[in-house]
Design an enzyme around this catalytic site. Sequence first.
Site, PDB file in Angstrom:
ATOM      1  N   VAL A  48       0.951  -1.127  -0.024  1.00 18.56           N
ATOM      2  CA  VAL A  48       0.055   0.019  -0.143  1.00 18.56           C
ATOM      3  C   VAL A  48       0.880   1.070  -0.138  1.00 18.56           C
ATOM      4  O   VAL A  48       1.761   1.285   0.729  1.00 18.56           O
ATOM      5  CB  VAL A  48      -0.842   0.059   1.106  1.00 18.56           C
ATOM      6  CG1 VAL A  48      -1.752   1.233   1.280  1.00 18.56           C
ATOM      7  CG2 VAL A  48      -1.719  -1.351   1.339  1.00 18.56           C
ATOM      8  N   LYS A  49       0.547   1.998  -1.016  1.00 21.69           N
ATOM      9  CA  LYS A  49       1.326   3.464  -0.976  1.00 21.69           C
ATOM     10  C   LYS A  49       0.775   4.538  -0.376  1.00 21.69           C
ATOM     11  O   LYS A  49      -0.461   4.746  -0.535  1.00 21.69           O
ATOM     12  CB  LYS A  49       1.426   3.825  -2.583  1.00 21.69           C
ATOM     13  CG  LYS A  49       2.391   2.951  -3.400  1.00 21.69           C
ATOM     14  CD  LYS A  49       2.403   3.191  -4.714  1.00 21.69           C
ATOM     15  CE  LYS A  49       2.957   4.262  -5.103  1.00 21.69           C
ATOM     16  NZ  LYS A  49       3.264   4.475  -6.735  1.00 21.69           N
ATOM     17  N   VAL A  50       1.605   5.049   0.722  1.00 20.22           N
ATOM     18  CA  VAL A  50       0.730   5.789   1.512  1.00 20.22           C
ATOM     19  C   VAL A  50       1.605   7.206   1.291  1.00 20.22           C
ATOM     20  O   VAL A  50       2.903   7.340   1.470  1.00 20.22           O
ATOM     21  CB  VAL A  50       0.717   5.543   2.946  1.00 20.22           C
ATOM     22  CG1 VAL A  50       0.181   6.707   4.099  1.00 20.22           C
ATOM     23  CG2 VAL A  50       0.110   4.308   3.240  1.00 20.22           C
TER      24      VAL A  50
END
Length: 225
Positions: A85-87
Amino acid sequence: MKLCIDTADVAQIRHIYTFFPVDGVSTNPSILAKAGRDPYEVLKEIRSIIGEDDELFVQVMARKANVMVEEAHRILQELGKTTLVKVPCTPEGFKAMKMLREEGIRFIGTAVYTAMQGWLAAKCGAEYVAPYVNRIDNMGFDGIQVAKDIHDAIAGSGYDSGLLAASFKNSQQVLELARYGVKAVTAAPDIIEGLVKNAAIDHALDAFTEDLEGLCGKGRTMADL
């Protein structure tokens, strides 16, 4: 160093996976928008191409930490646990990162323009940190140097993290970071193909073919002599 493809174009992904030793696919909301289809439909097709073991990077859309975490749960439910997941590296993003770390969810710090952002994401437990090399250049700074500074700060602090450098304008930038020992890069298909696109290579192969055909006959190869 891992090499990932920075696109959601499934035809290009199939092509690059056929010819090059790549390790995964990175997407963001803008890249998915270019595909012009339902995002999860595209992402599931990408997952079917790259398999269950290669990494797929998918970015959250929300600005608040609790909703980012909800998005992360849905992303993993739809696309599998090898999805990262890219945050974004914002205050709310750092809050979400700490929550994801508590749950054992793999994530990457993205939208990185400064070394401090990258260092903080690594401290939050990010598996990767994604500096935007070319975008940093366009702001009047040295994107490659910022990427190196982040790499050095992470290594110097002893964090179990590394770069997934992104946003390249040419293949030479990729090679420079490879020589520096970064953990991974993600590049557009044309940048990846540019790693071996060279008129001198084509000329050499043409000469080899011409010489052998002059000896053995047109169209002959070492397989049928």
